[in-house]
Design an enzyme around this catalytic site. Structure first.
Site, PDB file in Angstrom:
ATOM      1  N   PRO A  95       0.829  -1.211   0.000  1.00  0.00           N
ATOM      2  CA  PRO A  95       0.000   0.000   0.000  1.00  0.00           C
ATOM      3  C   PRO A  95       0.857   1.252   0.000  1.00  0.00           C
ATOM      4  O   PRO A  95       1.894   1.335   0.665  1.00  0.00           O
ATOM      5  CB  PRO A  95      -0.804  -0.125   1.302  1.00  0.00           C
ATOM      6  CG  PRO A  95      -0.901  -1.598   1.526  1.00  0.00           C
ATOM      7  CD  PRO A  95       0.401  -2.162   1.046  1.00  0.00           C
ATOM      8  N   CYS A  96       0.394   2.263  -0.756  1.00  0.00           N
ATOM      9  CA  CYS A  96       1.239   3.437  -1.018  1.00  0.00           C
ATOM     10  C   CYS A  96       0.790   4.687  -0.272  1.00  0.00           C
ATOM     11  O   CYS A  96       1.419   5.737  -0.400  1.00  0.00           O
ATOM     12  CB  CYS A  96       1.241   3.733  -2.519  1.00  0.00           C
ATOM     13  SG  CYS A  96      -0.401   4.145  -3.175  1.00  0.00           S
ATOM     14  N   GLN A  97      -0.287   4.607   0.528  1.00  0.00           N
ATOM     15  CA  GLN A  97      -0.850   5.832   1.087  1.00  0.00           C
ATOM     16  C   GLN A  97       0.143   6.630   1.928  1.00  0.00           C
ATOM     17  O   GLN A  97       0.162   7.853   1.911  1.00  0.00           O
ATOM     18  CB  GLN A  97      -2.087   5.498   1.938  1.00  0.00           C
ATOM     19  CG  GLN A  97      -3.289   5.060   1.129  1.00  0.00           C
ATOM     20  CD  GLN A  97      -3.276   3.573   0.834  1.00  0.00           C
ATOM     21  OE1 GLN A  97      -2.266   2.897   1.016  1.00  0.00           O
ATOM     22  NE2 GLN A  97      -4.398   3.039   0.386  1.00  0.00           N
ATOM     23  N   PHE A  99       3.261   6.936   1.480  1.00  0.00           N
ATOM     24  CA  PHE A  99       4.328   7.520   0.669  1.00  0.00           C
ATOM     25  C   PHE A  99       3.821   8.551  -0.330  1.00  0.00           C
ATOM     26  O   PHE A  99       4.602   9.285  -0.920  1.00  0.00           O
ATOM     27  CB  PHE A  99       5.053   6.418  -0.120  1.00  0.00           C
ATOM     28  CG  PHE A  99       5.580   5.302   0.732  1.00  0.00           C
ATOM     29  CD1 PHE A  99       6.654   5.500   1.566  1.00  0.00           C
ATOM     30  CD2 PHE A  99       4.985   4.042   0.702  1.00  0.00           C
ATOM     31  CE1 PHE A  99       7.157   4.472   2.349  1.00  0.00           C
ATOM     32  CE2 PHE A  99       5.468   3.007   1.481  1.00  0.00           C
ATOM     33  CZ  PHE A  99       6.564   3.216   2.316  1.00  0.00           C
TER      34      PHE A  99
END
Length: 403
Positions: A95-97, A99
């Site tokens: 998951p990228c939230q 970053f």
């Protein structure tokens, strides 16, 4: 005569609703299993790729349901080690939230630690190749002090230590026929005895135009090329899976991209997830005024400027049908349709992400409040996905390197 080639095998981690798996399926890969924690997103993947397309040769030791990767690592360590020598590719991105440059970039976001779960998985399974995707912000250190190390560098160091040749670049998916500006950090690893990871980037970029031409697609599709056949003015019918809402019907396909994404769909049917929002009178008037008078398309309206235009939400961008779409996000009200006073439908967002119309998005359309922490509704599933059109090209290139 050449021996029959073995179908390459892949495991998809943090699979979401299946954008990457779909592209790899279209490129001729054999899925073994996918790990996705959220039940909403997994339901979409399961319906389309497990049940409908039979993409996965699912192992008996792993139930066909949503899973937390850390629980799989803890409970199936021996099963994962037994896969060594049988898996060609492990793909996916945590998951990228935490970053994302579009978000708050939270250094202490618990999801950031899943990067190390990914590395543990690679260490156990030891695939021949790996493919890792994340937002561009993954390459920036949280701490701006000199010498601070971004997560991307940590991942490169750890994977190199496991015996992989690693190469990473930020790619813009619009250069691969996707009708939106979407830049993502892509990392490829190849066992050092297998080849050179940089070959992936050289090949996938050099072959993009030929791939698109072969499929009758434009190298420079616009937003209108993706969704102009899904206008509300085409007519409406009751939404089959959303009581009290209306859905649009198909108009005539007017672009190569529309015809490509409508393959295997019934032109007489209601497009899946093409349900229109029910806007208040005040918001409808605001949207009409923006379409008629706002001077700059494709520019986000936020801050004090919102008050001038009576915008009640945190911000909005008036889209331009003649240009690429901006990056599709998980928030349904980030964008105003380019020629109708409404936000985009889930299906329109899926089109911009290059999901074919036969791919059905499942569960709730939207959510709010505290449920945002645990639910991944349709808009979010689509916004978080890797565009299948790019994933297919990546899959074909990875197969070439594997051979």
């Amino acid at each position: 005569m050449r021996a029959m080639e073995k179908t390459p095998t892949v495991i998809d981690l943090f699979a979401g609703c299946g954008g990457l798996s779909l592209g790899l399926y279209q490129a001729g890969w054999q899925g073994i299993f996918a790990i996705e924690k959220n039940e909403f997103a997994f339901d979409t993947l399961k319906f389309n790729l497990i049940e409908k397309k039979k993409h996965f040769a699912w192992p008996e030791w792993l139930p066909k349901t949503n899973h937390d990767i850390d629980e799989v690592l803890n409970n199936h360590r021996a099963d994962l080690k037994r896969l060594r020598g049988t898996i060609d590719l492990v793909a996916g991105g945590p998951p990228c939230q935490g970053f994302s440059m579009a978000g708050k970039r939270i250094e202490k976001d618990e999801r950031n630690k899943l990067v190390f779960s990914y590395i543990k998985f690679i260490e156990l399974v030891r695939p021949k190749m790996l493919f890792f995707e994340n937002v561009k912000g993954f390459t920036y250190a949280f701490n701006k002090k000199q010498g601070a190390i971004p997560y991307s560098q940590l991942v490169v160091e750890k994977l190199s230590g496991l015996g992989y040749d690693i190469h990473a670049e930020v790619l813009d998916f619009s250069e691969f026929g996707v009708p939106q500006r979407r830049k993502r950090f892509i990392l490829v690893g190849v066992r050092t005895e297998q080849g050179c990871a940089a070959d992936f980037f050289r090949l996938v970029k050099s072959k993009a135009a030929r791939f698109l031409e072969k499929n009758g697609l434009s190298c420079n599709p616009t937003l209108a090329d993706a969704i102009s056949d899904l206008l509300e003015r085409n007519g409406i019918k009751p939404t089959p899976d959303r009581k009290g809402f209306s859905s649009g019907v198909y108009g005539e396909a007017t672009s190569a991209l529309q015809m490509f994404l409508r393959k295997s769909s019934n032109p007489e049917s209601i497009p899946n997830s093409h349900s229109f929002a029910r806007h208040t009178k005040e918001r409808l008037e605001c949207y009409k005024k923006l379409l008629e008078e706002y001077p700059k398309r494709g520019r986000r309206i936020d801050g004090d400027e919102r008050m001038r235009w009576n915008i009640r939400q945190r911000g909005i961008t008036v889209m331009d049908g003649s240009q690429l779409a901006p990056t599709i996000t998980a928030h349904p009200d980030d964008y105003l349709h380019y020629c109708e006073p409404r936000i985009m439908t889930v299906r329109e967002c899926a089109r911009i992400q290059t999901f074919p119309d036969w791919y059905e998005i499942k569960r709730k359309y939207t959510t709010g409040g505290k449920m945002r922490r645990i639910e991944v509704p349709r808009y979010t599933q689509v916004g978080n996905a890797i565009p299948p059109l790019f994933a297919q090209q990546a899959g074909l290139t990875l197969k070439e390197i594997l051979r």
